[in-house]
Design a protein around this motif. Sequence first.
Motif, PDB file in Angstrom:
ATOM      1  N   ALA A 204      28.772  77.882  37.506  1.00  0.00           N
ATOM      2  CA  ALA A 204      28.079  76.627  37.777  1.00  0.00           C
ATOM      3  C   ALA A 204      26.691  76.691  37.157  1.00  0.00           C
ATOM      4  CB  ALA A 204      27.989  76.391  39.281  1.00  0.00           C
ATOM      5  N   GLY A 205      26.289  75.640  36.469  1.00  0.00           N
ATOM      6  CA  GLY A 205      24.978  75.574  35.857  1.00  0.00           C
ATOM      7  C   GLY A 205      24.895  76.187  34.470  1.00  0.00           C
ATOM      8  N   ALA A 206      25.922  76.883  34.039  1.00  0.00           N
ATOM      9  CA  ALA A 206      25.908  77.487  32.699  1.00  0.00           C
ATOM     10  C   ALA A 206      26.247  76.422  31.654  1.00  0.00           C
ATOM     11  CB  ALA A 206      26.909  78.636  32.618  1.00  0.00           C
ATOM     12  N   PRO A 207      25.656  76.522  30.461  1.00  0.00           N
ATOM     13  CA  PRO A 207      25.923  75.514  29.435  1.00  0.00           C
ATOM     14  C   PRO A 207      27.327  75.603  28.846  1.00  0.00           C
ATOM     15  CG  PRO A 207      24.496  77.220  28.560  1.00  0.00           C
ATOM     16  CD  PRO A 207      24.657  77.499  30.034  1.00  0.00           C
ATOM     17  N   LYS A 208      27.916  76.797  28.872  1.00  0.00           N
ATOM     18  CA  LYS A 208      29.267  76.958  28.347  1.00  0.00           C
ATOM     19  C   LYS A 208      29.961  78.097  29.108  1.00  0.00           C
ATOM     20  CE  LYS A 208      27.828  79.922  24.538  1.00  0.00           C
ATOM     21  NZ  LYS A 208      27.754  80.112  23.110  1.00  0.00           N
ATOM     22  N   PRO A 209      31.280  78.144  29.021  1.00  0.00           N
ATOM     23  CA  PRO A 209      32.016  79.180  29.751  1.00  0.00           C
ATOM     24  C   PRO A 209      32.004  80.521  29.034  1.00  0.00           C
ATOM     25  CG  PRO A 209      33.532  77.792  28.561  1.00  0.00           C
ATOM     26  CD  PRO A 209      32.161  77.194  28.363  1.00  0.00           C
TER      27      PRO A 209
ATOM     28  N   LEU B 101      38.060  75.193  19.978  1.00  0.00           N
ATOM     29  CA  LEU B 101      38.465  73.781  20.078  1.00  0.00           C
ATOM     30  C   LEU B 101      38.114  73.207  21.447  1.00  0.00           C
ATOM     31  CD1 LEU B 101      41.948  73.939  18.340  1.00  0.00           C
ATOM     32  CD2 LEU B 101      39.935  72.712  17.512  1.00  0.00           C
ATOM     33  N   LEU B 102      38.265  74.024  22.480  1.00  0.00           N
ATOM     34  CA  LEU B 102      38.022  73.543  23.840  1.00  0.00           C
ATOM     35  C   LEU B 102      36.540  73.367  24.163  1.00  0.00           C
ATOM     36  CD1 LEU B 102      40.636  75.591  25.874  1.00  0.00           C
ATOM     37  CD2 LEU B 102      40.542  73.102  25.611  1.00  0.00           C
ATOM     38  N   PHE B 103      35.722  74.322  23.751  1.00  0.00           N
ATOM     39  CA  PHE B 103      34.369  74.353  24.297  1.00  0.00           C
ATOM     40  C   PHE B 103      33.229  74.296  23.295  1.00  0.00           C
ATOM     41  CE2 PHE B 103      37.087  76.950  27.149  1.00  0.00           C
ATOM     42  CZ  PHE B 103      37.142  76.044  28.186  1.00  0.00           C
ATOM     43  N   PHE B 104      33.448  74.676  22.048  1.00  0.00           N
ATOM     44  CA  PHE B 104      32.312  74.869  21.171  1.00  0.00           C
ATOM     45  C   PHE B 104      32.291  73.979  19.938  1.00  0.00           C
ATOM     46  CE2 PHE B 104      31.556  78.165  23.953  1.00  0.00           C
ATOM     47  CZ  PHE B 104      32.585  79.082  23.983  1.00  0.00           C
ATOM     48  N   VAL B 105      33.367  73.233  19.684  1.00  0.00           N
ATOM     49  CA  VAL B 105      33.430  72.431  18.470  1.00  0.00           C
ATOM     50  C   VAL B 105      32.937  71.018  18.769  1.00  0.00           C
ATOM     51  CG1 VAL B 105      34.927  71.522  16.667  1.00  0.00           C
ATOM     52  CG2 VAL B 105      35.348  73.795  17.594  1.00  0.00           C
ATOM     53  N   PRO B 106      31.793  70.634  18.226  1.00  0.00           N
ATOM     54  CA  PRO B 106      31.320  69.262  18.425  1.00  0.00           C
ATOM     55  C   PRO B 106      32.128  68.317  17.528  1.00  0.00           C
ATOM     56  CG  PRO B 106      29.846  70.445  16.971  1.00  0.00           C
ATOM     57  CD  PRO B 106      30.888  71.437  17.428  1.00  0.00           C
ATOM     58  N   LEU B 107      31.809  67.064  17.569  1.00  0.00           N
ATOM     59  CA  LEU B 107      32.476  66.118  16.673  1.00  0.00           C
ATOM     60  C   LEU B 107      32.217  66.567  15.247  1.00  0.00           C
ATOM     61  CD1 LEU B 107      31.551  62.765  18.408  1.00  0.00           C
ATOM     62  CD2 LEU B 107      33.754  63.937  18.428  1.00  0.00           C
ATOM     63  N   LEU B 108      33.282  66.670  14.478  1.00  0.00           N
ATOM     64  CA  LEU B 108      33.188  67.238  13.138  1.00  0.00           C
ATOM     65  C   LEU B 108      33.338  66.167  12.074  1.00  0.00           C
ATOM     66  CD1 LEU B 108      35.561  70.237  13.804  1.00  0.00           C
ATOM     67  CD2 LEU B 108      33.082  70.331  13.670  1.00  0.00           C
ATOM     68  N   GLY B 109      32.850  66.475  10.887  1.00  0.00           N
ATOM     69  CA  GLY B 109      33.058  65.595   9.742  1.00  0.00           C
ATOM     70  C   GLY B 109      34.526  65.587   9.346  1.00  0.00           C
ATOM     71  N   ALA B 110      34.935  64.607   8.560  1.00  0.00           N
ATOM     72  CA  ALA B 110      36.343  64.438   8.191  1.00  0.00           C
ATOM     73  C   ALA B 110      36.911  65.645   7.468  1.00  0.00           C
ATOM     74  CB  ALA B 110      36.497  63.187   7.332  1.00  0.00           C
ATOM     75  N   ALA B 111      36.157  66.241   6.537  1.00  0.00           N
ATOM     76  CA  ALA B 111      36.684  67.375   5.764  1.00  0.00           C
ATOM     77  C   ALA B 111      36.934  68.575   6.666  1.00  0.00           C
ATOM     78  CB  ALA B 111      35.716  67.742   4.644  1.00  0.00           C
TER      79      ALA B 111
ATOM     80  N   THR C 250      35.743  72.822  33.990  1.00  0.00           N
ATOM     81  CA  THR C 250      34.378  72.347  34.163  1.00  0.00           C
ATOM     82  C   THR C 250      33.530  73.447  34.810  1.00  0.00           C
ATOM     83  OG1 THR C 250      35.016  71.435  36.308  1.00  0.00           O
ATOM     84  CG2 THR C 250      35.138  69.934  34.413  1.00  0.00           C
ATOM     85  N   PRO C 251      32.206  73.296  34.786  1.00  0.00           N
ATOM     86  CA  PRO C 251      31.364  74.308  35.435  1.00  0.00           C
ATOM     87  C   PRO C 251      31.807  74.562  36.877  1.00  0.00           C
ATOM     88  CG  PRO C 251      30.002  72.838  34.130  1.00  0.00           C
ATOM     89  CD  PRO C 251      31.392  72.254  34.127  1.00  0.00           C
ATOM     90  N   GLY C 252      31.829  75.853  37.263  1.00  0.00           N
ATOM     91  CA  GLY C 252      32.240  76.251  38.601  1.00  0.00           C
ATOM     92  C   GLY C 252      33.721  76.561  38.722  1.00  0.00           C
ATOM     93  N   THR C 253      34.476  76.447  37.607  1.00  0.00           N
ATOM     94  CA  THR C 253      35.911  76.740  37.645  1.00  0.00           C
ATOM     95  C   THR C 253      36.232  77.882  36.697  1.00  0.00           C
ATOM     96  OG1 THR C 253      36.533  75.206  35.854  1.00  0.00           O
ATOM     97  CG2 THR C 253      36.432  74.294  38.092  1.00  0.00           C
ATOM     98  N   SER C 254      37.491  78.310  36.719  1.00  0.00           N
ATOM     99  CA  SER C 254      37.969  79.322  35.784  1.00  0.00           C
ATOM    100  C   SER C 254      39.429  79.045  35.486  1.00  0.00           C
ATOM    101  CB  SER C 254      37.781  80.735  36.359  1.00  0.00           C
ATOM    102  OG  SER C 254      38.505  80.888  37.565  1.00  0.00           O
ATOM    103  N   ALA C 255      39.950  79.715  34.457  1.00  0.00           N
ATOM    104  CA  ALA C 255      41.348  79.532  34.087  1.00  0.00           C
ATOM    105  C   ALA C 255      41.904  80.821  33.511  1.00  0.00           C
ATOM    106  CB  ALA C 255      41.494  78.404  33.068  1.00  0.00           C
ATOM    107  N   LEU C 256      43.197  81.000  33.723  1.00  0.00           N
ATOM    108  CA  LEU C 256      43.929  82.130  33.181  1.00  0.00           C
ATOM    109  C   LEU C 256      44.992  81.581  32.243  1.00  0.00           C
ATOM    110  CD1 LEU C 256      44.717  85.175  33.169  1.00  0.00           C
ATOM    111  CD2 LEU C 256      46.164  84.681  35.158  1.00  0.00           C
ATOM    112  N   PHE C 257      44.947  82.023  30.983  1.00  0.00           N
ATOM    113  CA  PHE C 257      45.911  81.636  29.953  1.00  0.00           C
ATOM    114  C   PHE C 257      46.845  82.827  29.772  1.00  0.00           C
ATOM    115  CE2 PHE C 257      42.241  79.081  29.374  1.00  0.00           C
ATOM    116  CZ  PHE C 257      42.581  77.960  28.638  1.00  0.00           C
TER     117      PHE C 257
END
Length: 162
Positions: A44-49, A74-84, A114-121
Motif C-alpha cells: 500500500a502506498g508504493a508507486p509500483k509492485p 505489460l501489466l505495470f511499467f509500460v505507459p501508452l506507447l507510440g505506434a511503432a 492494486t496497491p495493498g494486494t498480491s498475486a501468484l502466477f
Amino acid sequence: MAGTLTVWKFRTETGAETAATTLRELAQQRLVTVHDAATVSWPAGAPKPKTKQLHSPTGAGALGGAFWGLLFGLLFFVPLLGAAVGAGIGALTASLADVGIDDSFIARLKQQLTPGTSALFVLSSDAALDRVQEEFRHQTAELVSTNLSHEQERKLREVFAE
C-alpha cells in the motif's frame, strides 16, 4: 509443454508469498508439478509492485525471466506507447496468447492488481486437487485468470470455494 496457467489474487500484499511457500511444499511432496511461477506484491502506498520469479524445484523455469519480465512490463511499467513500439510489443504479445495471455487478460489483471494486494502466477500440471485444496484451505485467494476450459475452471473454482 502443456500446463495450466493460473493467476491467484490475494487481498493482502503478503498473501502471494505465503501461497508460494505452500506451493513449494506441495511440489516437494510431488502433489503438483510447478513448471514456473512468480509473485507480485504491491505494498500500500508504493508507486509500483515488487515482482519475483520463483525458482522451480525441478531446475530451470519453463517460461524464464524474459517471459515474466514481458508480462509484468505489460501489466505495470509500460505507459501508452507510440505506434511503432506498440506494434513491436503487439508481435511479442501475440505469442503470449498461446498460453491464454491476451489483451483481455492484461486488462483484467491491471484492474485487479492494486496497491495493498498480491498475486501468484503459476504454470503447473499434474495437481492432486484434493490435497492441494487441503493445504490452501486457510488462504483466501481469488482465481483471476486461467487457460483452462470453462468446465475445468468451474471445477477448480468449486474445489477452492469456501
